[in-house]
Design an enzyme around this catalytic site. Structure first.
Site, PDB file in Angstrom:
ATOM      1  N   ARG A 182     -56.325  15.825 -47.228  1.00  0.00           N
ATOM      2  CA  ARG A 182     -55.350  15.066 -46.439  1.00  0.00           C
ATOM      3  C   ARG A 182     -55.904  14.768 -45.057  1.00  0.00           C
ATOM      4  O   ARG A 182     -55.720  13.668 -44.524  1.00  0.00           O
ATOM      5  CB  ARG A 182     -54.028  15.841 -46.324  1.00  0.00           C
ATOM      6  CG  ARG A 182     -53.225  15.889 -47.604  1.00  0.00           C
ATOM      7  CD  ARG A 182     -51.876  16.525 -47.378  1.00  0.00           C
ATOM      8  NE  ARG A 182     -51.000  15.690 -46.576  1.00  0.00           N
ATOM      9  CZ  ARG A 182     -49.894  16.130 -45.987  1.00  0.00           C
ATOM     10  NH1 ARG A 182     -49.532  17.401 -46.091  1.00  0.00           N
ATOM     11  NH2 ARG A 182     -49.150  15.295 -45.289  1.00  0.00           N
ATOM     12  N   CYS A 241     -49.690  19.422 -37.771  1.00  0.00           N
ATOM     13  CA  CYS A 241     -49.839  19.376 -39.231  1.00  0.00           C
ATOM     14  C   CYS A 241     -49.175  18.094 -39.700  1.00  0.00           C
ATOM     15  O   CYS A 241     -49.257  17.065 -39.011  1.00  0.00           O
ATOM     16  CB  CYS A 241     -49.228  20.617 -39.862  1.00  0.00           C
ATOM     17  SG  CYS A 241     -47.490  20.869 -39.443  1.00  0.00           S
TER      18      CYS A 241
END
Length: 284
Positions: A182, A241
């Site tokens: 990611r 995040c």
């Protein structure tokens, strides 16, 4: 008393029913938002209250502006903590299924509101509890109104505008808690844009854990983050995040390793990409 503390299942089992002990069950699943409440109803640690990530530990999402898990209103969170029986001198134990991502979010919120002692994460979570052959309960927790009083510490936060201005600062350490694919932008299963904030380093929160799901020893965590900081001041570290949840796991691990508490970019990637003027990077 250290800011970040762990408790083992046997240690918690010995304390069950102790005056001043508050236990919060923080189980959640992104792909199934009702999972935590459903699992809690099927069995939880005796005396535990259920703390839902989206209803209790986050505020309302503002489409096109906020990230996926904005911080909750501080006063509303204080009221929830009181409803769970939390006082300023309570011992608070937090757990989820095991990795600690959602429990660490609750830990950070308590630190944000000023409660920085006697707050523990159950090391290994409910998985470790089961492995220790300890029982679950179906009974509701005792109801007691707490007296917790806290105020948010704005020094623990950085917003998107402040971060954008600091991206080129040589003393900034910016860490991204998402998994490497990611971070690189190779996959993006949740957010509409892939990649990472320019200058960030990938520090997947799962690397804070050993193979059994428990936290690495503090000295190993220290070595991990020493390599990330490479001599820069830990006070200038910023964690983010996808939505401001697993970043708290890195902040907990840093504190467990003896570092001072860094800052959280609470909006994280899901907020950053709302602004077309914000630069993004892909790859390493």
């Amino acid at each position: 008393m250290p800011l970040a503390q762990l408790i083992t299942p046997p240690q918690l089992a010995e304390r069950l029913g102790s005056p001043g002990l508050v236990i919060l069950d923080c189980r959640f699943a992104l792909e199934d938002p009702d999972y935590g409440q459903r699992s809690y109803a099927e069995g939880h640690i005796e005396g535990a209250h259920f703390a839902d990530l989206e209803r209790d530990l986050s505020g309302p999402v503002i489409k096109g502006r906020s990230g996926r898990h904005p911080l909750p209103d501080p006063q509303r969170l204080v009221e929830r903590l009181r409803a769970w029986g939390v006082d300023n001198d309570s011992q608070v134990v937090l757990y989820d299924d095991g990795p600690g991502a959602y429990a660490a979010r609750a830990w950070w919120l308590l630190a944000w509101l000023g409660k920085r002692d006697a707050v523990f994460l159950l090391d290994g979570g409910l998985k470790a509890w089961h492995a220790a052959h300890l029982p679950l309960s179906l009974d509701p927790p005792p109801q007691r109104e707490g007296s917790f009083a806290g105020e948010p510490d704005l020094a623990l936060l950085i917003d998107a505008e402040q971060l954008a201005k600091r991206l080129d600062a040589p003393d900034l350490t910016l860490i991204d808690a998402r998994a490497l694919p990611r971070f690189r932008g190779e996959v993006e299963p949740i957010d509409p844009v892939a990649g990472h904030i320019p200058g960030a380093q990938c520090a997947a929160f799962t690397d804070n854990l050993s193979a059994d799901g428990r936290f690495l020893p503090p000295e190993q965590l220290r070595q991990r983050f020493d390599q990330t900081l490479v001599g820069r001041a830990p006070q200038q570290l910023v964690a983010y995040c996808g939505s401001g949840v697993t970043a708290c796991h890195n902040l907990f691990a840093l504190a467990l390793a003896g570092y001072p508490l860094g800052r959280l970019y609470a909006g994280s990637w899901s907020e950053w990409i709302n602004d077309a003027d914000h630069a993004i990077e892909v790859g390493d």
